[in-house]
Scaffold this active site. Structure first.
Site, short mmCIF file in Angstrom:
data_model
loop_
_atom_site.label_atom_id
_atom_site.label_comp_id
_atom_site.label_asym_id
_atom_site.label_seq_id
_atom_site.Cartn_x
_atom_site.Cartn_y
_atom_site.Cartn_z
CE1 TYR A 1 -3.71 2.47 0.57
CE2 TYR A 1 -2.49 3.23 2.48
CZ TYR A 1 -3.53 3.39 1.58
OH TYR A 1 -4.38 4.48 1.69
CG ASP B 1 5.60 3.23 1.25
OD1 ASP B 1 5.88 3.64 2.39
OD2 ASP B 1 4.48 3.31 0.75
CE LYS C 1 0.65 4.26 8.59
NZ LYS C 1 0.62 3.50 7.35
#
Ligand SMILES: *Cc1c(COP(=O)(O)O)cnc(C)c1O
Length: 424
Positions: free
Chosen positions: A151, A246, A274
């Site tokens: 994702y 990522d 995050k």
């Protein structure tokens, strides 16, 4: 009742129905509705402290989600709160340079091996979108290879599924995404070197980048097979494409310098989010000076943001990242995550890299790619744990995120509860 009068506290159901009447599906991000695990309505969080959250209906839950990973020191961490409070008193946004942006950039460049220059943005979606734009500009090519089950946020180009047949152009996986956009996204299977090699063979000349989660965290925790990341590095070097990691989940989690430090493969561009924002909306992307100076205003690749490098977010990020210089934090995380993984091992396949892990209950074989996954029995486990006061992600496609706030007693209680739910 007048709308402006604060009503007496709503019951959970009343609050949920009110949300449904105002917000699409009642939530601001789909997974929060908890429908995938068979709940009619989600709980609402009132507050959190350390490893726990408290719901609006007064339940105290042991939280293994930790806002999907950012909270490496747990909820309402004292130092983070103090940093944000002090920052807020001096103004919440300026849209002009501030010193903490430079400090946070320094912290990131020091930590992440392949990053020499970094730009701050507000979400992982934005960071991924911008990194790919830069890769396309730098290579003057359009195509991107991504992996099923990885994702990268919800930008159009990433909402692509594999077309029929091997290494074909992607098709939109959501209404509203133009097929012209996903036609430049080639979707391969994770850990399938031959499949990627075939795609590079076919599209290599027009290939701008291979984009990958170096440790996959969005199909449960799926580590890269030995040699997989190295093969991607070689395929990029041979074809002139850029390798983009990522590390929105793995960054500052599986090691201070992320998966690239832990696994020793360096990408050209890195996406962070995050943990880097310490629980506030902040993300980043970075790479070599040579690549990054191509961004405006030093270069011509446009990228911007009113709240980029926001003063509250940089304060939170700095407060967290500075404490992560201490290697003892990672030793602790490793110990706790290993204790949890070992305890869960009798109940199925546990996959773990550092402080990210997933139990695939009742399963023996490894999960190496998206098509290996079977999420059918997960809802039962989720609901059973919730009844016992333990909140795990409301989806099998996620990780458990141990933090410094999760102590041994809580880890052991979780293991016991899982055994209880699974009837062993
Ligand atoms: C969460 C996530 C994103 C998206 O970040 P947002 O801040 O939710 O936009 C991107 N990549 C990975 C690997 C993620 O886990």
């Amino acid at each position: 009742m007048s709308r402006s009068v604060k009503p007496t506290p709503l019951t959970r159901s009343a609050l949920w129905h009110r949300a449904l009447g105002l917000i699409p599906g009642g939530v601001n991000s789909p997974v929060r509705a908890m429908r995938g695990v068979g709940l009619d309505e989600p709980f609402f969080v009132a507050r959190g402290k350390g490893a726990h959250i408290e719901t609006t209906d007064g339940r105290r839950l042991l939280d293994w989600v930790q806002s999907w990973g950012p909270l490496i020191f747990g909820h309402a961490d004292g130092e983070t709160i103090e940093a944000v409070r002090a920052a807020a008193l001096e103004g919440t946004t300026f849209g002009a340079p501030t010193e903490r942006e430079v400090d946070l950039a320094q912290e990131i460049v020091d930590a992440v091996p392949s990053v020499e220059r970094v730009r701050l943005v507000s979400s992982g979606t934005e960071a991924a979108m911008s990194a790919v734009r830069l890769a396309r500009a730098a290579t003057r090519r359009d195509r991107v290879i991504k992996f099923a089950g990885c994702y990268h946020g919800h930008a159009d180009q990433f909402l692509a599924s594999a077309g029929s047949g091997l290494a074909t152009l992607g098709i939109p996986s959501s209404p509203g995404v133009p097929s012209g956009v996903t036609a430049d996204t080639v979707v391969c299977e994770y850990n399938d070197v031959d499949g990627v090699a075939a795609a590079v063979e076919r599209y290599g000349e027009g290939l701008a980048a291979i984009l990958v989660e170096p440790v996959a965290g969005n199909m449960g925790c799926v580590p890269p097979a030995p040699g997989f990341l190295e093969a991607l590095r070689l395929l990029c070097d041979a074809s002139g494409a850029l390798l983009i990691f990522d590390e929105v989940i793995s960054g500052f989690r599986v090691a201070r310098g992320g998966a690239q430090e832990r696994l020793g493969v360096l990408p050209d561009l890195t996406i962070l989010g995050k943990i880097v924002g310490g629980g506030l909306p902040l993300a980043a992307f970075g790479g070599s000076a040579e690549l990054m100076v191509q961004l405006a205003p030093s270069g011509s690749v446009y990228q911007a943001g009113t709240l980029s490098g926001n003063p509250l977010a940089t304060a939170a990020g700095l407060s967290v990242l500075r404490r992560l210089r201490d290697g003892a934090v990672y030793e602790q995380l490793e110990l706790r995550a290993a204790r949890l993984a070992d305890g869960l091992a009798p109940f199925g396949r546990v996959q773990r890299v550092g402080a990210m892990l997933t139990l695939f209950a009742g399963r023996d074989e490894p999960v190496e790619r998206f098509t290996d996954l079977d999420a059918e029995t997960y809802g039962e486990l989720f609901r059973g744990l919730l009844e016992r006061g333990i909140y795990v992600a409301p989806s099998q496609y996620e990780c458990v995120f141990p933090s410094i706030a999760h102590c041994e007693a809580e880890i052991d209680a979780t293991i016991e509860a899982v055994g209880d739910v699974l009837g062993r």
